[in-house]
Design a protein around this motif. Structure first.
Motif, PDB file in Angstrom:
ATOM      1  N   HIS A  98      34.943  37.679  36.358  1.00  0.00           N
ATOM      2  CA  HIS A  98      34.344  37.109  37.569  1.00  0.00           C
ATOM      3  C   HIS A  98      35.087  37.616  38.796  1.00  0.00           C
ATOM      4  O   HIS A  98      36.320  37.670  38.827  1.00  0.00           O
TER       5      HIS A  98
ATOM      6  N   HIS B 161      31.059  28.095  48.222  1.00  0.00           N
ATOM      7  CA  HIS B 161      30.543  27.833  46.880  1.00  0.00           C
ATOM      8  C   HIS B 161      29.392  26.840  46.865  1.00  0.00           C
ATOM      9  O   HIS B 161      29.019  26.335  45.791  1.00  0.00           O
TER      10      HIS B 161
ATOM     11  N   ASN C 285      38.561  36.210  52.000  1.00  0.00           N
ATOM     12  CA  ASN C 285      39.003  36.413  50.621  1.00  0.00           C
ATOM     13  C   ASN C 285      40.016  35.310  50.342  1.00  0.00           C
ATOM     14  O   ASN C 285      41.219  35.495  50.518  1.00  0.00           O
TER      15      ASN C 285
ATOM     16  N   VAL D 278      41.186  33.792  47.703  1.00  0.00           N
ATOM     17  CA  VAL D 278      42.207  33.975  46.659  1.00  0.00           C
ATOM     18  C   VAL D 278      43.363  34.801  47.209  1.00  0.00           C
ATOM     19  O   VAL D 278      44.540  34.472  47.011  1.00  0.00           O
TER      20      VAL D 278
ATOM     21  N   ASP E 175      36.493  27.622  51.197  1.00  0.00           N
ATOM     22  CA  ASP E 175      36.091  27.750  49.793  1.00  0.00           C
ATOM     23  C   ASP E 175      34.936  26.805  49.455  1.00  0.00           C
ATOM     24  O   ASP E 175      33.986  27.185  48.756  1.00  0.00           O
TER      25      ASP E 175
ATOM     26  N   HIS F  61      35.418  36.654  42.749  1.00  0.00           N
ATOM     27  CA  HIS F  61      35.112  35.633  43.744  1.00  0.00           C
ATOM     28  C   HIS F  61      34.495  36.275  44.990  1.00  0.00           C
ATOM     29  O   HIS F  61      34.625  37.477  45.217  1.00  0.00           O
TER      30      HIS F  61
ATOM     31  N   GLY G  42      30.225  38.918  45.474  1.00  0.00           N
ATOM     32  CA  GLY G  42      31.007  38.589  44.289  1.00  0.00           C
ATOM     33  C   GLY G  42      30.253  39.057  43.055  1.00  0.00           C
ATOM     34  O   GLY G  42      29.197  39.688  43.152  1.00  0.00           O
TER      35      GLY G  42
ATOM     36  N   THR H  79      29.430  37.986  38.665  1.00  0.00           N
ATOM     37  CA  THR H  79      29.638  37.168  37.483  1.00  0.00           C
ATOM     38  C   THR H  79      30.299  38.012  36.390  1.00  0.00           C
ATOM     39  O   THR H  79      30.271  39.244  36.435  1.00  0.00           O
TER      40      THR H  79
ATOM     41  N   HIS I 268      33.945  37.658  48.562  1.00  0.00           N
ATOM     42  CA  HIS I 268      34.869  38.305  49.485  1.00  0.00           C
ATOM     43  C   HIS I 268      34.127  39.404  50.232  1.00  0.00           C
ATOM     44  O   HIS I 268      33.015  39.785  49.858  1.00  0.00           O
TER      45      HIS I 268
END
Length: 289
Positions: free
Chosen positions: A115, A239, A208, A210, A235, A117, A265, A267, A119
């Motif tokens: 995955h 989401h 980003n 993370v 975040d 995320h 992003g 999957t 960004h």
């Protein structure tokens, strides 16, 4: 389509006619049509039917660069012997993470099957660049999974302004980003920038989360609570399922995004056993022409 230039969510951009363009061999004409979608439309487009299925990887890379040249100046990616104008996004057998919070220092996240995320690439100034446009040409698809997820940063900013105005004010100030995997030679593995900034009358994103959190491990100091709360708010909005468009790209599709606006992003995916059939996308970054 003009209304999408001010932001979109999943419902407003679900009509494929708003962002799908058929391939044409006249790349100058194709670039003009793409530029309309990028600057006056949703900020992204999917070019379908690019004739790469029968091509070896090297020729697919050449095709990807040729398509982008009329749109902008392609930027080198990688360092040393890895440097290329056409970066291969494919699993090379390494994990991109050491645990849930930190990236493995030598690993490119684009070289895994996990995955990814949400960004935008410019967030970390990869290899010393801040690309305006990023394209991903699908040369081979995975056996299962590997869908692309897009979110409009203009919409994220508007939602934050309504739901988290205090946090948004802080997100207009510089944050640190971990960029160990794309650090130019002799430069710092930490780069600073505001997640949101107004430039030339336009809102520009550097998102980003993370790598925003991970940077503080490199700085060897704790993430201030108020800044951590701002990242959490970002975040949370990123989401929200109603904001995300999921695309199942096929072989010969080329996704082109305004990287200053559109977050992407991926999957997780399962790949083919046959090395010749394994998922492979060709990424080109460019400065606007």
């Amino acid at each position: 389509m003009a209304g999408l230039a001010h932001g979109w969510d999943r419902r407003s951009v679900s009509d494929r006619a708003l962002h799908v363009l058929p391939y044409e061999g006249d790349h100058d004409a194709l670039a003009r049509r793409l530029r309309t979608r990028l600057t006056s439309g949703p900020g992204f487009a999917v070019v379908t039917g690019v004739p790469v299925h029968a091509l070896p990887t090297e020729q697919a890379q050449e095709m990807a660069v040729a398509m982008m040249r009329p749109l902008g100046r392609p930027l080198p990616q990688g360092t040393g012997s890895d440097e290329s104008l056409a970066w291969l996004v494919r699993d090379e057998g390494v994990s991109a993470h050491t645990d849930e919070r930190r990236f493995s220092e030598p690993a490119y996240t684009s070289k895994s099957r996990g995955h990814l995320h949400l960004h935008n690439d410019a967030a970390v100034s990869p290899f010393g660049h801040e690309p305006d446009y990023v394209s991903l040409l699908v040369h081979r698809t995975a056996r299962a999974g590997g869908a692309t997820v897009l979110v409009d940063a203009l919409t994220v900013h508007r939602v934050l302004a309504h739901d988290h105005p205090d946090h948004l004010a802080l997100l207009h100030t510089p944050f640190a980003f971990d960029r160990r995997h794309v650090t130019p030679p002799g430069r710092s593995p930490v780069v600073w920038g505001a997640p949101f900034a107004h430039r030339d009358g336009h809102l520009r994103a550097r998102c980003n989360t993370v790598r925003m959190r991970g940077a503080y491990h490199l700085l060897d100091r704790p993430l201030p609570a108020v800044r951590g709360a701002a990242i959490d708010a970002l975040d949370e909005v990123l989401h929200r399922p109603e904001l995300a468009l999921t695309l199942e790209l096929a072989e010969g599709d080329c996704l082109v995004v305004d990287d200053r606006r559109i977050l992407h992003g991926r999957t997780t995916y399962q790949d083919h056993d046959d090395p010749g059939r394994r998922r492979c996308l060709v990424r080109v970054m460019a400065h606007a022409g």
